[in-house]
Scaffold this motif. Structure first.
Motif, PDB file in Angstrom:
ATOM      1  N   TRP A   1      52.631  98.475 -19.764  1.00  0.00           N
ATOM      2  CA  TRP A   1      53.636  97.412 -18.967  1.00  0.00           C
ATOM      3  C   TRP A   1      54.260  97.921 -17.555  1.00  0.00           C
ATOM      4  CZ3 TRP A   1      54.137  93.448 -22.029  1.00  0.00           C
ATOM      5  CH2 TRP A   1      54.005  93.468 -23.441  1.00  0.00           C
TER       6      TRP A   1
ATOM      7  N   GLY B   1      52.123 103.086 -22.907  1.00  0.00           N
ATOM      8  CA  GLY B   1      53.259 102.108 -22.867  1.00  0.00           C
ATOM      9  C   GLY B   1      53.124 101.978 -21.141  1.00  0.00           C
TER      10      GLY B   1
ATOM     11  N   ARG C   1      60.061 101.263 -23.546  1.00  0.00           N
ATOM     12  CA  ARG C   1      58.464 101.259 -23.744  1.00  0.00           C
ATOM     13  C   ARG C   1      57.997 102.661 -24.281  1.00  0.00           C
ATOM     14  NH1 ARG C   1      56.223 101.056 -17.474  1.00  0.00           N
ATOM     15  NH2 ARG C   1      57.536 102.676 -16.619  1.00  0.00           N
ATOM     16  N   TYR C   2      56.961 102.663 -25.141  1.00  0.00           N
ATOM     17  CA  TYR C   2      56.438 103.934 -25.583  1.00  0.00           C
ATOM     18  C   TYR C   2      54.853 104.093 -25.754  1.00  0.00           C
ATOM     19  CZ  TYR C   2      55.846 101.435 -30.057  1.00  0.00           C
ATOM     20  OH  TYR C   2      55.590 100.687 -30.757  1.00  0.00           O
TER      21      TYR C   2
ATOM     22  N   ASP D   1      63.212 104.764 -22.004  1.00  0.00           N
ATOM     23  CA  ASP D   1      64.209 103.631 -21.649  1.00  0.00           C
ATOM     24  C   ASP D   1      64.942 103.480 -20.484  1.00  0.00           C
ATOM     25  OD1 ASP D   1      65.528 106.246 -22.780  1.00  0.00           O
ATOM     26  OD2 ASP D   1      67.237 105.018 -23.117  1.00  0.00           O
TER      27      ASP D   1
ATOM     28  N   MET E   1      59.128  97.159 -25.969  1.00  0.00           N
ATOM     29  CA  MET E   1      58.015  96.703 -25.326  1.00  0.00           C
ATOM     30  C   MET E   1      56.778  97.360 -26.183  1.00  0.00           C
ATOM     31  SD  MET E   1      59.282  94.595 -22.976  1.00  0.00           S
ATOM     32  CE  MET E   1      57.778  94.100 -22.009  1.00  0.00           C
TER      33      MET E   1
ATOM     34  N   MET F   1      52.990  97.801 -26.328  1.00  0.00           N
ATOM     35  CA  MET F   1      51.647  97.559 -25.879  1.00  0.00           C
ATOM     36  C   MET F   1      50.267  97.310 -26.788  1.00  0.00           C
ATOM     37  SD  MET F   1      49.574  97.116 -23.328  1.00  0.00           S
ATOM     38  CE  MET F   1      51.059  96.188 -22.161  1.00  0.00           C
TER      39      MET F   1
ATOM     40  N   ILE G   1      58.832  95.665 -15.862  1.00  0.00           N
ATOM     41  CA  ILE G   1      59.898  96.527 -16.650  1.00  0.00           C
ATOM     42  C   ILE G   1      61.133  96.417 -16.039  1.00  0.00           C
ATOM     43  CG2 ILE G   1      60.619  98.703 -17.466  1.00  0.00           C
ATOM     44  CD1 ILE G   1      58.608  97.462 -19.413  1.00  0.00           C
TER      45      ILE G   1
END
Length: 290
Positions: A39, A36, A55-56, A17, A28, A30, A44
């Motif tokens: 992205w 992740g 994102r992960y 984060d 987000m 993907m 970002i």
């Protein structure tokens, strides 16, 4: 901040984060087989000027747990993973952006967990709906008769997946990004290579996961809840899209109650530098209203 979160017994996901902790959360999601880090940092960071961006890595991608062969799951499980990521970070509601398979997962969240969403933005994906597409002249086309994946991509995907070493795999991924990007914007091979090199380093190996392609796809239809949702939804239209080519974006916007459509000129099924600014602008304008 980077962390690992547990989403199921024996399954941990890498989560990052960024941005102001007190800003509205933006999750987000993907696409299939994609980390992740797909992205781009530049996108970002721009979104992070207004959001706490999360994102992960899906399970079986990046640094997250790879164990599909021992613990198979349906694609719908990946949407539940997204909810669990929010739970583990203590996020009650978030704006969500999903691309490709991530756009389908975002639709599942719109339909099944509307109370957890502030808004949704869908990119490069097809509708989880049986509602026919209605063209400007009034012609109705069933979703299964809309244009499919571009032939050049199908040919690329049909090639045997052979491990010929990290550099060969890197070049294969660059070729794949060129095919995904479409034919309306100049392709920057050096940018794609740098992105994929970073993803390989992040993952710790150059293997390509096939888990999401093998996962059970049943139970994905959400025709009725999408048609009556109150979640503010933005659909991104990409004129050079080869995976869900036109008019899929227009059809998607028709199937979701109140959805808006914004076209990003030249965009395909990729996130090259040329589209970062207009895409971020569209997302931020939408989340500001959500």
């Amino acid at each position: 901040m980077e962390r690992m979160v547990d989403v199921a017994p024996g399954v941990r996901l890498w989560v990052e984060d960024r941005g102001a902790a007190g800003a509205p959360p933006l999750l987000m999601i993907m696409g299939a087989q994609a980390s992740g880090l797909g992205w781009p940092d530049e996108l970002i960071d721009t979104l992070g000027t207004h959001h706490h961006v999360i994102r992960y890595d899906h399970r079986d991608t990046g640094r997250s747990t790879w164990r599909f062969d021992e613990q198979p799951y349906p694609l719908t499980r990946l949407a539940e993973d997204a909810v669990t990521v929010l739970d583990r970070l203590g996020v009650a509601r978030a704006h969500v952006v999903g691309m490709s398979l991530g756009g389908m997962l975002a639709q599942l969240l719109v339909a099944d967990h509307p109370d957890r969403l502030l808004s949704a933005t869908l990119i490069g994906t097809a509708a989880l709906s049986t509602i026919p597409y209605v063209s400007p002249d009034g012609t109705r086309t069933p979703p299964e008769e809309l244009p499919g994946v571009a032939p050049h991509l199908l040919e690329l995907w049909s090639r045997p997946a052979e491990d010929q070493g990290p550099e060969a795999e890197l070049e294969r991924r660059v070729e794949h990004w060129q095919a995904l990007g479409g034919d309306q914007l100049p392709f920057d091979a050096a940018y794609a290579r740098a992105l994929e090199r970073k993803i390989i380093e992040h993952t710790g190996h150059h293997a390509t996961s096939t888990a999401h392609a093998r996962a059970d796809t049943s139970g994905m239809d959400r025709t009725e809840p999408l048609a009556r949702t109150d979640v503010p939804t933005l659909v991104i239209s990409a004129p050079a899209e080869p995976v869900a080519p036109p008019p899929h974006a227009h059809h998607l916007a028709q199937t979701i109650h109140g959805a808006r459509l914004v076209e990003i000129p030249g965009m395909g099924h990729a996130l090259p530098p040329q589209i970062h600014a207009p895409l971020a602008e569209a997302i931020l304008e939408h989340t500001a209203k959500g």
